[in-house]
Design an enzyme around this catalytic site. Structure first.
Site, mmCIF file in Angstrom:
data_model
loop_
_atom_site.group_PDB
_atom_site.id
_atom_site.type_symbol
_atom_site.label_atom_id
_atom_site.label_comp_id
_atom_site.label_asym_id
_atom_site.label_seq_id
_atom_site.Cartn_x
_atom_site.Cartn_y
_atom_site.Cartn_z
ATOM 1 N N HIS A 191 0.899 -1.076 0.017
ATOM 2 C CA HIS A 191 -0.039 0.038 -0.059
ATOM 3 C C HIS A 191 0.969 1.276 0.037
ATOM 4 C CE1 HIS A 191 -3.264 2.877 1.044
ATOM 5 N NE2 HIS A 191 -4.136 1.738 0.795
ATOM 6 N N ASP A 249 -7.844 -5.501 0.063
ATOM 7 C CA ASP A 249 -8.345 -6.606 -0.896
ATOM 8 C C ASP A 249 -7.663 -7.980 -0.701
ATOM 9 O OD1 ASP A 249 -9.586 -4.875 -2.084
ATOM 10 O OD2 ASP A 249 -7.822 -3.842 -3.164
HETATM 11 N N1 CMC Z 1 3.710 -7.848 -4.101
HETATM 12 C C1 CMC Z 1 5.192 -7.827 -4.181
HETATM 13 N N2 CMC Z 1 6.039 -7.016 -4.376
HETATM 14 C C2 CMC Z 1 5.463 -5.722 -4.067
HETATM 15 C C3 CMC Z 1 4.019 -5.463 -3.885
HETATM 16 C C4 CMC Z 1 3.023 -6.668 -3.897
HETATM 17 N N3 CMC Z 1 2.155 -6.677 -3.882
HETATM 18 N N4 CMC Z 1 3.725 -4.280 -3.615
HETATM 19 C C5 CMC Z 1 4.950 -3.509 -3.754
HETATM 20 N N5 CMC Z 1 5.781 -4.444 -3.944
HETATM 21 C C6 CMC Z 1 7.313 -3.954 -4.139
HETATM 22 C C7 CMC Z 1 7.496 -3.557 -5.740
HETATM 23 O O1 CMC Z 1 7.625 -4.638 -6.663
HETATM 24 C C8 CMC Z 1 8.666 -2.823 -5.314
HETATM 25 O O2 CMC Z 1 9.969 -3.492 -5.234
HETATM 26 P P1 CMC Z 1 11.388 -2.925 -5.853
HETATM 27 O O3 CMC Z 1 11.536 -1.378 -5.160
HETATM 28 O O4 CMC Z 1 12.199 -4.059 -5.768
HETATM 29 O O5 CMC Z 1 10.863 -2.563 -7.350
HETATM 30 C C9 CMC Z 1 8.302 -2.253 -4.077
HETATM 31 O O6 CMC Z 1 7.561 -3.032 -3.471
HETATM 32 C C10 CMC Z 1 7.760 -0.783 -3.934
HETATM 33 O O7 CMC Z 1 6.824 -0.600 -4.780
HETATM 34 P P2 CMC Z 1 5.839 0.563 -5.550
HETATM 35 O O8 CMC Z 1 5.086 -0.092 -6.523
HETATM 36 O O9 CMC Z 1 6.684 1.424 -5.590
HETATM 37 O O10 CMC Z 1 5.004 0.931 -4.162
HETATM 38 P P3 CMC Z 1 3.766 1.786 -4.301
HETATM 39 O O11 CMC Z 1 3.721 2.562 -2.919
HETATM 40 O O12 CMC Z 1 3.517 2.351 -5.252
HETATM 41 O O13 CMC Z 1 2.875 0.291 -4.120
HETATM 42 C C11 CMC Z 1 0.557 -0.291 -4.850
HETATM 43 C C12 CMC Z 1 1.361 0.387 -3.912
HETATM 44 C C13 CMC Z 1 -0.623 -0.866 -4.037
HETATM 45 C C14 CMC Z 1 0.532 -0.219 -6.216
HETATM 46 C C15 CMC Z 1 1.584 -1.933 -4.628
HETATM 47 O O14 CMC Z 1 1.772 -2.263 -3.416
HETATM 48 C C16 CMC Z 1 0.957 -3.047 -5.482
HETATM 49 O O15 CMC Z 1 0.739 -3.165 -6.944
HETATM 50 N N6 CMC Z 1 0.067 -3.851 -4.863
HETATM 51 C C17 CMC Z 1 -0.849 -5.030 -5.504
HETATM 52 C C18 CMC Z 1 -2.147 -4.354 -5.896
HETATM 53 C C19 CMC Z 1 -2.968 -4.232 -4.740
HETATM 54 O O16 CMC Z 1 -3.262 -5.032 -3.848
HETATM 55 N N7 CMC Z 1 -3.662 -3.015 -4.646
HETATM 56 C C20 CMC Z 1 -4.653 -2.845 -3.746
HETATM 57 C C21 CMC Z 1 -4.274 -1.371 -2.838
HETATM 58 S S1 CMC Z 1 -5.278 -1.085 -1.585
HETATM 59 C C22 CMC Z 1 -6.960 -0.953 -2.304
HETATM 60 C C23 CMC Z 1 -7.099 0.355 -3.030
HETATM 61 O O17 CMC Z 1 -6.411 1.359 -2.666
HETATM 62 O O18 CMC Z 1 -7.696 0.232 -4.151
#
Ligand code: CMC
Length: 388
Positions: free
Chosen positions: A265, A319
């Site tokens: 998140h 989720d």
């Molecule tokens: N599984 C594996 N690795 C992850 C995940 C995950 N679910 N989420 C983040 N990471 C890793 C990502 O690969 C990255 O690694 P590296 O630095 O080695 O490249 C690191 O963590 C940081 O990722 P980021 O994309 O910069 O982090 P963010 O703050 O933008 O991520 C997110 C937020 C929600 C987009 C992401 O965690 C994600 O894609 N999660 C899966 C989708 C999900 O469950 N979304 C629902 C969010 S809650 C409900 C809503 O808001 O609708």
């Protein structure tokens, strides 16, 4: 050469950028806390109803008995669809994604409003409430039509959660299922300046109508990194199939740099408090419905993910169990994100109205890094690709 002369900071993803002051929602992402208008999500999930929570979010205080009764009456009055809207939904291709159907139908509601662009704020709130009231009717009408069944009209006296389940199946749902749906709606109703709320805020800042505002939110919620993650998370649980496969799935997915849906998140760097509530509900529901295999598989995925991501700030979000819970209620997977929208419309409306009270057009900038001053080439001299 860049047209820019001064050093510029780019806020990709707008991480940690504040766009407004707000009294609607507070998230403490380090301490796993979430408050709507000062009330903890745990208290609201235990004691409130979706209608009361929506009132709280939109007006700013917990309603008295008469305020809540008026609010419920107003919502009930807005639930039925205009015949033209129902006719429009009948014309949608039945293979369409329900989120696309919902986005189109909400946008179309504006066509049948004789005055979609009111000047006063009270009328804007009323339009937000009318959209909120109609969303369950729109979702269930499309769901039934694509399954070759006639839509079921809203039933007077039922709560928002109960009426949604009633219109979906044509039968009044069991009180425990209604309770689960009620809590799920409360948990999804608001979450500060997330992507879809920001989209609504941007649209509101142009002084557009409430139909355009909510349509922007629905379009933004659709993506798998936001609302669509609940569907993706359930698909993962289904694919994994059983507890024994969870560990190898997680190891392989992480090795391939895939994201585990329902984890991570932008704001929470620890447990999402909504996840804890949904997991507990899911556990109870699994026993009641005899679906412990599905639930146990979700738990096994969670445990393996936490083990392999230990030391990171990636934890389960709302989720990770919402899809499992909706599935156990007998709801089709592609309706999960529309249900999210059906709830989040309360937060979208609250934010749009709050922003409009101190409106400033949202107009950020992009740092231009392309060329300037290129000569306009006649057709025969063009290379068919960007200039080096
Ligand atoms: N599984 C594996 N690795 C992850 C995940 C995950 N679910 N989420 C983040 N990471 C890793 C990502 O690969 C990255 O690694 P590296 O630095 O080695 O490249 C690191 O963590 C940081 O990722 P980021 O994309 O910069 O982090 P963010 O703050 O933008 O991520 C997110 C937020 C929600 C987009 C992401 O965690 C994600 O894609 N999660 C899966 C989708 C999900 O469950 N979304 C629902 C969010 S809650 C409900 C809503 O808001 O609708």
């Amino acid at each position: 050469m860049s047209a820019f002369k001064e050093p510029v900071v780019i806020h990709r993803g707008l991480d940690n950028v504040y766009v407004e002051e707000s009294k609607i929602c507070y998230i403490d992402g380090e301490a796993s806390r979430l408050f709507y208008r000062g009330y903890s999500i745990e208290d609201l999930a235990e004691h409130s109803t979706f209608e009361e929570t929506a009132y709280l979010l939109i007006y700013g205080w917990l309603p008295t008995t008469s305020q809540l009764e008026d609010f419920k009456r107003q919502i009930e009055a807005h639930r039925p669809l205009e015949p033209e809207i129902l006719q429009l939904i009948r014309s949608f291709p039945y293979h369409s994604d329900p989120m696309d159907a919902l986005r189109t139908a909400v946008s179309a509601l504006g066509l049948y409003d004789p005055q979609p662009m009111p000047n006063d704020m009270e009328a804007r709130v009323d339009k937000g409430l009318s959209i909120l009231a109609k969303i369950p009717t729109l979702i269930t009408a499309f769901e039934r039509l694509r399954n070759r069944k006639e839509p079921v009209s809203p039933k007077s006296g039922l709560s928002h959660a109960a009426d949604f389940l009633y219109m979906l199946t044509g039968k009044e749902a069991d009180s425990y299922d209604v309770h689960v749906m009620e809590v799920a709606l409360i948990l999804h109703a608001e979450h500060e300046m997330n992507a879809s709320t920001f989209a609504c805020t941007v649209t509101a800042s142009t002084l557009a109508d409430m139909y355009s505002i909510i349509t922007s939110g629905i379009g933004t919620l659709r993506g798998p990194l936001h609302g669509g993650a609940n569907e993706a998370a359930l698909k993962t649980v289904m694919e994994v199939g059983n507890v024994a496969n969870a560990e190898s799935y997680v190891v392989e997915a992480l090795a391939q740099k895939k994201r585990i849906m329902g984890f991570g998140h932008r704001v929470y760097k620890t447990w999402d408090p909504r996840y804890l509530i949904l997991k507990k509900l899911g556990e109870e529901l699994a026993v009641k419905k005899g679906q412990t295999k599905l639930f146990d598989t979700a738990v096994a995925i969670e445990m393996s993910t936490l083990k392999h991501l230990e030391g990171t700030t990636i934890f389960p979000n709302v989720d990770s169990y919402s899809g499992v819970v909706f599935h156990m209620l007998g709801i089709q997977t592609d309706l999960f994100t529309p249900i999210f929208a059906m709830s989040r419309v309360a937060g979208w409306t609250a934010h749009a109205i709050e922003y409009l009270y101190a409106n400033r057009l949202i107009r950020p900038k992009a740092l231009y890094i392309g060329k300037t001053g290129l000569p306009y080439l006649p057709m025969q001299l063009r290379t068919g690709r960007a200039e080096e």
